[in-house]
Design an enzyme around this catalytic site. Structure first.
Site, PDB file in Angstrom:
ATOM      1  N   GLU A 119      22.287  82.435  74.820  1.00  0.00           N
ATOM      2  CA  GLU A 119      21.056  83.130  74.373  1.00  0.00           C
ATOM      3  C   GLU A 119      20.344  83.739  75.116  1.00  0.00           C
ATOM      4  OE1 GLU A 119      20.628  83.493  71.051  1.00  0.00           O
ATOM      5  OE2 GLU A 119      22.241  82.181  70.388  1.00  0.00           O
ATOM      6  N   HIS A 141      25.447  89.410  72.329  1.00  0.00           N
ATOM      7  CA  HIS A 141      26.587  88.387  71.836  1.00  0.00           C
ATOM      8  C   HIS A 141      27.668  89.003  71.451  1.00  0.00           C
ATOM      9  CE1 HIS A 141      23.707  84.913  71.234  1.00  0.00           C
ATOM     10  NE2 HIS A 141      23.066  85.616  70.654  1.00  0.00           N
ATOM     11  N   HIS A 148      19.607  92.132  71.434  1.00  0.00           N
ATOM     12  CA  HIS A 148      20.141  90.783  71.718  1.00  0.00           C
ATOM     13  C   HIS A 148      21.378  90.511  70.928  1.00  0.00           C
ATOM     14  CE1 HIS A 148      19.287  86.226  71.746  1.00  0.00           C
ATOM     15  NE2 HIS A 148      19.900  86.494  70.807  1.00  0.00           N
ATOM     16  N   GLU A 149      21.513  90.606  69.559  1.00  0.00           N
ATOM     17  CA  GLU A 149      22.745  90.621  68.794  1.00  0.00           C
ATOM     18  C   GLU A 149      23.951  91.324  69.319  1.00  0.00           C
ATOM     19  OE1 GLU A 149      22.468  88.204  67.124  1.00  0.00           O
ATOM     20  OE2 GLU A 149      20.322  87.878  66.798  1.00  0.00           O
TER      21      GLU A 149
HETATM   22 ZN   LIG Z   1      21.052  85.099  69.644  1.00  0.00          ZN
END
Ligand SMILES: [Zn+2]
Length: 432
Positions: free
Chosen positions: A357, A281, A277-278
């Site tokens: 997100e 980003h 997930h990170e």
């Molecule tokens: Zn996030």
């Protein structure tokens, strides 16, 4: 920095869900991530506990108080003439010179606001977190961090605030344009400097203790196209039960940072999803996009200040004790108008953040193909951080930088294009 769960990941006493816990070292690629004791069917979102609901409701009350204070405190400083008196005192000490007056005024204003807000900061940041079992912080650490934060704020203010005030004096009609334009390099520097030089002032950044997991994390990063990053483990367990992770930096400051609380509470499989997930980003450039948008909004906000400040000064200047916005006594006026403006655009900014997100969740899933790890990681976070999985719409519109956990789990449960042969949005970027 786009933490997976910056606001929502406070951890309480809740334990880890058992599902997926035995899948240590499962391959991050393809459906091989599934383990024999994985649940059959979608991961359920448990209802919030009574304690979580209390935390949610009291949090909303505190948020409302903070919004009101954000406007009322500067207004108080203006309408009592206190800001003008502080400036007169500062000018006396600074012998009327521009820069010393500005810095002394800034120190006095910051100290005053700090002291007025101290009871609320103490309650929100320390007493309340302990009362809900969310904090592990000792009082001395909390107090030290507060003072460090104040000192850093004053130092940064002293470094940069002379720029808009000089521009206000020299270019009264275009100051907002130059200041807004300068916010782009300023925010970029903040982004590059903060993780490397500021974050270590508050916590220790060390190498990851679990070298095998570190290797897996680097493997996930390499598949996402992020090479040459260093992995750090931060001792956040001295502060909080919250869990978080982020990927930041460029060149030789490129880093994957994992809080030790996250490593203690999530399984390696769940950790890999979080890292995925990170990485999303990072790879999708959310941080740079945010800086660009923040600069644009700063420019708009400053233009709004430019259009309204003179009107207010024309009307109330006599009460405030100053008539020009280039007077450093105008600082609370700028704060107040910028707060009003940022409140007005909060729903749009948060909606974009939730979109980022959501896409980072999608990126993490496509990278790991591990729906169970993703969904159970969020269920674990919900229980540990006293989150309410499906909050009311007002909360979502004005407070939620991340999608509600219930929505995230629903999405993760159902998103498996690789099983039907449908196209993945980001899959083409990965090195298989
Ligand atoms: Zn996030």
């Amino acid at each position: 920095m786009g933490g997976l769960c910056n606001r929502t990941a406070m951890a309480g006493e809740g334990g880890l869900p058992t599902v997926g816990a035995s899948a240590k070292g499962g391959s991050p690629t393809s459906s091989a991530a599934a383990a024999s004791d994985d649940p059959v069917g979608p991961v359920a979102v448990p209802p919030p506990s009574e304690k979580a609901l209390r935390y949610y409701r009291s949090g909303n009350a505190i948020w409302t108080i903070e919004q009101v204070l954000g406007l009322a405190l500067p207004a108080l400083l203006l309408f009592t003439g206190l800001s003008a008196r502080l400036r007169t005192f500062a000018a006396g000490l600074g012998r009327g010179h521009f820069y010393p007056t500005l810095v002394i005024y800034l120190v006095l204003l910051s100290a005053l606001l700090f002291l007025i807000q101290l009871p609320l900061s103490y309650y929100v940041g320390f007493a309340r977190e302990h009362a809900y079992g969310l904090s592990t912080q000792r009082f001395g650490k909390w107090a030290g961090d507060e003072i460090k934060g104040l000192a850093i704020g004053v130092a940064v203010g002293a470094l940069v605030l002379w720029v808009p005030y000089l521009l206000l004096a020299r270019s009264p009609t275009r100051w907002w344009l130059w200041t807004g334009a300068l916010s782009l390099p300023f925010l970029t520097i903040v982004l590059l400097v903060t993780p490397v030089f500021v974050a270590p002032l508050f916590n220790k950044f060390g190498p990851m203790k679990d070298r095998a997991l570190e290797g897996e994390v680097l493997g996930v990063a390499a598949r996402a196209g992020v090479e040459g990053a260093r992995v750090y483990e931060v001792d956040k367990s001295v502060d909080t039960e919250k869990v978080n992770a982020y990927v930041t930096g460029v060149g030789n400051t490129k880093r994957i940072v994992l809080w030790d609380t996250l490593l203690a509470r999530l399984t390696p499989r769940q950790t890999r999803f979080v890292v995925g997930h990170e990485l999303g980003h990072y790879v999708l450039g959310h941080v740079w996009l945010n800086i660009l948008i923040s600069s644009g909004l700063t420019l708009l906000g400053l233009y709004g200040v430019h259009c309204t400040a003179d009107l207010l000064l024309g009307r109330f200047g006599g009460v405030f004790g100053f008539t020009r916005i280039s007077d450093v006594a105008s600082m609370p006026l700028l704060m107040m108008l910028l707060s009003l403006f940022s409140f007005a655009i909060t729903p749009a900014v948060l909606a974009l953040s939730r979109h980022h997100e959501h896409e980072a969740d999608r990126f993490g899933l496509e990278l790991t193909h591990d729906n169970i790890a993703g969904a159970t990681a969020f269920v674990a976070l919900q229980q540990q951080n006293l989150a309410v999985p499906r909050p009311g719409w007002l909360y979502k519109v004005f407070r939620a930088s991340h999608p509600p956990i219930g929505e995230r789990v629903d999405f993760i449960n159902g998103y498996r294009p690789w099983e039907t042969g449908a196209a993945e949005r980001y899959g083409g970027r990965f090195r298989r």
